[in-house]
Scaffold this motif. Structure first.
Motif, PDB file in Angstrom:
ATOM      1  N   VAL A 165       0.680  -1.184  -0.049  1.00 17.75           N
ATOM      2  CA  VAL A 165      -0.232  -0.404  -0.047  1.00 17.75           C
ATOM      3  C   VAL A 165       0.859   0.987   0.121  1.00 17.75           C
ATOM      4  O   VAL A 165       2.095   1.304   0.262  1.00 17.75           O
ATOM      5  CB  VAL A 165      -0.994   0.147   0.702  1.00 17.75           C
ATOM      6  N   PHE A 166       0.363   2.202  -0.743  1.00 15.76           N
ATOM      7  CA  PHE A 166       1.258   3.806  -0.551  1.00 15.76           C
ATOM      8  C   PHE A 166      -0.331   4.530  -0.416  1.00 15.76           C
ATOM      9  O   PHE A 166      -1.083   4.582  -1.098  1.00 15.76           O
ATOM     10  CB  PHE A 166       1.631   3.808  -2.038  1.00 15.76           C
ATOM     11  N   GLY A 167      -0.089   5.502  -0.493  1.00 12.61           N
ATOM     12  CA  GLY A 167      -0.385   6.415  -0.068  1.00 12.61           C
ATOM     13  C   GLY A 167      -0.046   8.288  -0.325  1.00 12.61           C
ATOM     14  O   GLY A 167       1.597   7.539  -0.669  1.00 12.61           O
ATOM     15  N   ASP A 168      -0.808   8.749  -1.217  1.00 12.14           N
ATOM     16  CA  ASP A 168      -0.252  10.156  -2.268  1.00 12.14           C
ATOM     17  C   ASP A 168      -0.385  11.445  -1.059  1.00 12.14           C
ATOM     18  O   ASP A 168      -0.353  12.149  -1.343  1.00 12.14           O
ATOM     19  CB  ASP A 168      -1.405  10.212  -3.348  1.00 12.14           C
ATOM     20  N   TYR A 173      -4.599   6.520  -1.433  1.00  9.84           N
ATOM     21  CA  TYR A 173      -4.475   5.650  -1.580  1.00  9.84           C
ATOM     22  C   TYR A 173      -4.092   4.288  -2.266  1.00  9.84           C
ATOM     23  O   TYR A 173      -5.861   4.242  -2.998  1.00  9.84           O
ATOM     24  CB  TYR A 173      -4.274   4.735  -0.725  1.00  9.84           C
ATOM     25  N   TYR A 174      -3.467   3.835  -2.752  1.00  4.95           N
ATOM     26  CA  TYR A 174      -3.255   2.889  -4.433  1.00  4.95           C
ATOM     27  C   TYR A 174      -2.421   1.319  -2.659  1.00  4.95           C
ATOM     28  O   TYR A 174      -1.787   1.432  -2.539  1.00  4.95           O
ATOM     29  CB  TYR A 174      -1.986   3.241  -4.448  1.00  4.95           C
ATOM     30  N   HIS A 175      -4.089   0.354  -2.885  1.00  6.49           N
ATOM     31  CA  HIS A 175      -3.588  -1.153  -2.585  1.00  6.49           C
ATOM     32  C   HIS A 175      -3.239  -1.373  -3.324  1.00  6.49           C
ATOM     33  O   HIS A 175      -4.450  -2.401  -4.151  1.00  6.49           O
ATOM     34  CB  HIS A 175      -5.091  -1.105  -1.473  1.00  6.49           C
ATOM     35  N   ARG A 399       3.908   7.350   7.051  1.00  6.11           N
ATOM     36  CA  ARG A 399       3.489   8.148   6.017  1.00  6.11           C
ATOM     37  C   ARG A 399       2.065   8.114   4.598  1.00  6.11           C
ATOM     38  O   ARG A 399       1.725   8.843   4.523  1.00  6.11           O
ATOM     39  CB  ARG A 399       4.899   9.212   4.889  1.00  6.11           C
ATOM     40  N   THR A 400       2.161   6.784   4.740  1.00  5.21           N
ATOM     41  CA  THR A 400       1.072   6.232   3.709  1.00  5.21           C
ATOM     42  C   THR A 400      -0.542   7.257   4.317  1.00  5.21           C
ATOM     43  O   THR A 400      -1.439   7.562   3.985  1.00  5.21           O
ATOM     44  CB  THR A 400       0.732   5.017   4.417  1.00  5.21           C
ATOM     45  N   PHE A 401      -0.379   7.634   5.988  1.00  2.64           N
ATOM     46  CA  PHE A 401      -1.626   8.319   6.371  1.00  2.64           C
ATOM     47  C   PHE A 401      -2.236   9.273   6.368  1.00  2.64           C
ATOM     48  O   PHE A 401      -2.879   9.954   7.011  1.00  2.64           O
ATOM     49  CB  PHE A 401      -2.232   7.159   7.990  1.00  2.64           C
ATOM     50  N   VAL A 402      -1.449   9.858   6.508  1.00  2.00           N
ATOM     51  CA  VAL A 402      -0.997  12.277   5.837  1.00  2.00           C
ATOM     52  C   VAL A 402      -1.908  11.853   4.863  1.00  2.00           C
ATOM     53  O   VAL A 402      -1.190  11.452   3.820  1.00  2.00           O
ATOM     54  CB  VAL A 402       0.968  12.184   6.448  1.00  2.00           C
ATOM     55  N   GLY A 730       5.393  -3.699   4.215  1.00  2.00           N
ATOM     56  CA  GLY A 730       6.324  -3.328   5.114  1.00  2.00           C
ATOM     57  C   GLY A 730       5.758  -2.659   5.911  1.00  2.00           C
ATOM     58  O   GLY A 730       5.844  -0.990   5.900  1.00  2.00           O
ATOM     59  N   THR A 731       4.648  -2.468   6.750  1.00  2.00           N
ATOM     60  CA  THR A 731       3.285  -1.912   7.633  1.00  2.00           C
ATOM     61  C   THR A 731       3.424  -2.704   8.257  1.00  2.00           C
ATOM     62  O   THR A 731       3.818  -3.620   8.347  1.00  2.00           O
ATOM     63  CB  THR A 731       2.545  -1.280   6.847  1.00  2.00           C
ATOM     64  N   MET A 732       1.870  -2.238   9.220  1.00  2.00           N
ATOM     65  CA  MET A 732       2.013  -3.361  10.016  1.00  2.00           C
ATOM     66  C   MET A 732       0.605  -3.309  10.172  1.00  2.00           C
ATOM     67  O   MET A 732      -0.603  -2.371  10.127  1.00  2.00           O
ATOM     68  CB  MET A 732       2.683  -2.879  11.667  1.00  2.00           C
TER      69      MET A 732
END
Length: 925
Positions: A165-168, A173-175, A399-402, A730-732
């Motif tokens: 997952v990435f955030g913009d 976000y992209y999952h 940073r995904t969540f900001v 890469g995350t939890m």
């Protein structure tokens, strides 16, 4: 029967009140939605979400809704029992609710499309020229690995499918999942999605992701590797933009085919010499979803719109919808790389400028440079590479969540909690923003929530910030701890940044909170009272009865109240409010005295989790007790002896190798597993056994406080394996089952990515193991490392102030330990800041070293002789005796006791039945 205004509340509107149902007659209600092709979750509810007027398809299970099939509805609350709808085509859909009988029913029908609105156009077949990109200069700090080396070290590479997952950092976000084309991923915006996966081609031959040699999750994107080429997907930061690319070992004709969720007959195509703009018709563009999509390539390309037959022959593995527009971008000349920038905007001009800016400035390289600079700003690289990787991925994941969806904020988790919770935001703020040097961001988040503080003095929520902000119309205040967490982080922000002026700005909000507590929640003993479910253990049965009652006085709430008073005193000093400071000092002293006398049992050697009515202590063992150690910033709430008992009890009874349980397994109400249990609703286990990733953060803080860093490091290393090798890479996750049967295949639950889980892991590295705690309010920076024995060397960069940093180099062997520190301060600037280091010499002594921050400092410690030398006469060295923590020697992880016949597993709905018979006060929001 009087029918109140009912609303469709779901993922299409942030569970807010933006979609009211309109009365067609005295028993029929209707609402029309514009939806893209996706799966949506929703319920029907009145304004307050009362049980009488909250409707879904099943009391406990999610129910799929089929078009034009009437679905019976039932009254229900809770979570996990939503209505599900998955439209196969974008467009308008009408929801009709029939309340004519005692058994209401719902029907969903596809709205009529106006045939004249269909876009009549020729297929796209155009040539686009390239814009020459600026050359980007890479800058490497002296203490860090080269960018390519660092990226290679951090790569998470596997040969089988995994999720990511990435955030913009805007509202999306992209999952996705590797090694697949079908449902390989979606870039979700505030509403709906327009871009999914993509395919790359070499000489018009598709690179088959299902057969890729490997996939690598990189800090800047997701790569698939093939025999002689690779492709990559990157989500840009702070803009709605994707870069997809393909590289070849040799010059070839390269092509890219993005999956666009845009109906072909509801789009206008605008072209310029170097980019294409897609304008989506309002009929198929949900509110809040970008209406314009620009596509711009890094090289001159031919853009070809594929017919359904061409899609099947060229990109059959993708299984693209023939109803959508499918554009193939191919280089005119043979190249070794092709990048396609896809930008999303609400206005055409914005889409155009995003496209041109991306091409002119080389947005993909610029994105990679920004990621590298981020990794170097708060840098830690030890001789333990696995831990280094986990910490850096935790930082990246945070940073995904900001986002800026509702002002600057931090989403709680994905996919279900894509909203900003006050409590979660400020627990995550330290590890997401402050340790990374994003001080302006931290300030903006605090200001955003403070602006939403309840100012109505007659309200029981007076002085509180929101518990949850899901949409502009869905803001609720049911949190006791959200506001004191914000106040705590406001002081921590000032200490990291040195922004003393902010004290005056936030001071009224702080005073308002204390006034609200004094007006509505202050007990005679000075402690803070609250409803049963208004702590972080907030799950409720049917939205009304607490699963984990902890009222009216929980131990973590008192720690937060105590710290709030101390924060208030610190800010009162800055604004010159001596009268309030004296009052709060008296109040804080009372809190400490009352807390120790009422929560602590010297006979049992344990701390109560909470006081029930009549101030009767409940000694259930929960991890919250550790927060009474980790939360207070200036003064301890109890004593060192009590704190050692707390740590010992928590470890012995709660701490498994994979995390700390939310309730001890010997408790009558313990639940060993979280989700997918036929014996109980998952919320029964949520806070009654289930492990929470973020709780490991304050566990490590408490352990390192008492120099148990080698033990806590075992926990950190186990969590590193989860971050790097399990679940969404890469995350939890939010949760884990308490009982695990394979350490290498942990059963995760809750959200697949949770903000406070990763932010706490990142915070531990800087604040606990490195012991870095700026106190710029006192013109001091403290560094008190609690280094695991495994570390024999590290380089670190530690941010503070206005784009400043301390660089710390460490090395140690069996005889000599060496610290070298330098600051980015000019010799004359802020020379009044003092650096205070507490450094272990051996098991018997430690050295306190004080020196001006503006000098370069080298400290050499001879472990055998105990001699401490420095390179400057400006450094003062004092030797102290090490404190004795005998009680904590030999700590070991607890282990599941599978011989226990837990009530939760033996008796159907054991805890629900127990709670419903306990006659707790209803706590609706």
């Amino acid at each position: 029967m009087q029918i109140p205004t009912l609303y469709l509340k779901g993922t299409f509107n942030g569970w807010g009140l933006d979609t009211p149902l309109t009365a067609i007659n005295d028993h029929t209600l209707q609402a029309t939605l514009c939806l893209s092709t996706d799966q949506y979750r929703f319920k029907i509810s009145d304004l307050d979400g009362t049980k009488q007027w909250t409707l879904s398809g099943h009391p406990t299970k999610a129910v799929e809704c089929a078009l034009e099939n009437g679905l019976p509805l039932v009254n229900t609350q809770g979570i996990g029992n939503d209505l599900l709808f998955t439209p196969q085509a974008a467009g308008h859909y009408t929801v009709t609710i029939d309340l004519a009988s005692d058994a209401p029913a719902m029907t969903i029908e596809q709205g009529e499309q106006q045939s004249e609105a269909l876009t009549q156009r020729l297929p796209v077949d155009i040539a686009l020229e390239a814009i020459k990109a600026e050359q980007q200069e890479w800058r490497k700090p002296s203490f860090a690995l080269e960018a390519n080396d660092l990226f290679a070290q951090l790569a998470i590479t596997e040969t089988t499918p995994f999720t990511f997952v990435f955030g913009d950092n805007v509202d999306g976000y992209y999952h996705g999942t590797t090694h697949t084309f079908v449902n390989s991923g979606k870039y979700r915006h505030h509403q709906g999605w327009l871009f999914g996966g993509f395919a790359s081609f070499i000489n018009r031959v598709i690179n088959d992701k299902t057969q890729a040699k490997q996939a690598s999750l990189m800090p800047y994107g997701l790569e698939h590797h093939y025999p002689s080429s690779q492709d990559c997907l990157s989500l840009m930061q702070e803009k709605r933009q994707v870069a997809i690319s393909v590289k070849s070992d040799t010059k070839q004709t390269l092509s890219l085919l993005p999956e666009l969720n845009i109906p072909s007959h509801y789009v206008q195509v605008h072209q310029s010499p170097n980019h294409v703009i897609l304008e989506i018709d309002d009929q198929v563009c949900p509110e809040g979803c970008p209406k314009f999509v620009s596509l711009m390539a890094s090289h001159a390309v031919q853009v070809e719109e594929l017919s359904p037959e061409q899609v099947r022959s060229t990109a059959e593995p993708m299984q693209l919808s023939s109803n959508n527009i499918n554009l193939l971008f191919s280089t005119k000349e043979k190249q070794t790389e092709l990048v396609l920038y896809i930008s999303f905007a609400h206005q055409r001009q914005e889409a155009e400028s995003m496209a041109e800016d991306a091409a002119e400035k080389g947005a993909l390289v610029r994105h990679q440079q920004a990621i590298y600079q981020f990794l170097c700003n708060n840098y830690l690289w030890t001789n333990d590479v696995e831990y280094n990787r986990a910490v850096m991925w935790a930082r990246l994941a945070s940073r995904t969540f900001v986002s800026h969806e509702f002002g600057t904020g931090i989403w709680a988790g994905l996919p279900w909690f894509k909203d900003c919770w006050g409590r979660d935001t400020f627990i995550a703020l330290s590890g997401t923003s402050l340790v990374n040097g994003f001080f302006e961001e931290a300030k903006a988040i605090i200001e955003n929530f403070a602006a939403m503080q309840m100012t109505d003095e007659s309200s029981v929520n007076f002085g509180r910030i929101p518990n949850r902000v899901t949409s502009k119309t869905n803001i609720i205040y049911n949190t006791t701890d959200g506001t004191p967490w914000m106040i705590r982080e406001a002081l921590e922000y000032i200490n990291y940044s040195g922004d003393e002026a902010f004290a005056k700005a936030i001071y009224p909000a702080l005073k308002r909170f204390i006034s609200g507590v004094e007006k509505h929640y202050l007990a005679q003993d000075g402690l803070m009272s609250h409803r049963h479910p208004d702590t972080w253990m907030d799950a409720k049965i049917d939205g009304a009865i607490p699963w984990s009652p902890r009222g009216p006085k929980a131990n973590d709430i008192q720690a937060l109240w105590f710290d709030s008073l101390h924060c208030a005193m610190a800010l009162a000093d800055l604004v010159g409010d001596d009268e309030s400071k004296q009052q709060w000092q008296t109040r804080a002293s009372q809190v400490k005295q009352s807390f120790i006398s009422q929560f602590w049992s010297s006979e049992q050697g344990c701390l109560a989790d909470h006081l029930t009515d009549g101030d009767k202590p409940d000694y259930s063992v929960r991890p919250n007790q550790l927060m009474t150690i980790s939360i207070p910033q200036q003064e301890s709430l109890t004593t060192p002896d009590i704190e050692q008992h707390i740590v010992k009890n928590a470890v012995d009874k709660l701490l498994f190798p994979w995390g700390i349980c939310s309730l001890q397994q010997q408790h009558i109400d313990f639940h060993p597993y979280h989700d997918n249990q036929s014996q109980y609703h998952k919320d029964a286990a949520y806070h009654n056994g289930t492990i929470w990733g973020w709780n490991a953060g304050f566990t490590v803080t408490a352990l390192t406080r008492f120099k148990q860093q080698d033990f806590s490091y075992q926990l950190s290393k186990n969590l590193a394996k989860q971050i790097l090798n399990q679940g969404c890479r890469g995350t939890m996750s939010e949760n884990l089952d308490a009982y695990q049967h394979d350490n290498n295949k942990l059963v995760e639950s809750g959200t697949f990515a949770q903000a406070w889980s990763v932010s706490e892991y990142a915070r531990n590295a800087q604040q606990d193991y490195l012991g870095y705690r700026p106190q710029l309010l006192d013109n001091r920076i403290n560094i008190a490392p609690k280094l695991p024995q495994q570390w024999t060397q590290f380089n670190a960069s530690l941010p503070y102030g206005d784009n400043k940093r301390i660089v710390l180099d460490y090395s140690s062997d069996n005889e000599v330990t060496r610290y070298v520190l330098s600051s980015s301060e000019e010799s004359e600037a802020m020379s009044d800041i003092e650096l205070v280091l507490s450094l272990d010499i051996n098991n018997r002594h430690y050295a306190e070293v004080r020196a001006p921050l503006a000098i370069d400092l080298e400290i050499i410690i001879n472990q055998d002789s105990g001699e401490v030398t420095t390179n400057t006469s400006k450094a003062a060295v004092t030797i102290h005796n090490q404190p004795n923590y005998e009680r904590l020697e030999g700590l070991e992880f607890a282990q599941p006791d599978i011989s226990i016949a837990h009530n939760s597993m033996v008796n159907q709905d054991y805890l629900r039945n127990k709670r419903e018979n306990q006659e707790f006060a209803v706590a609706k929001d």
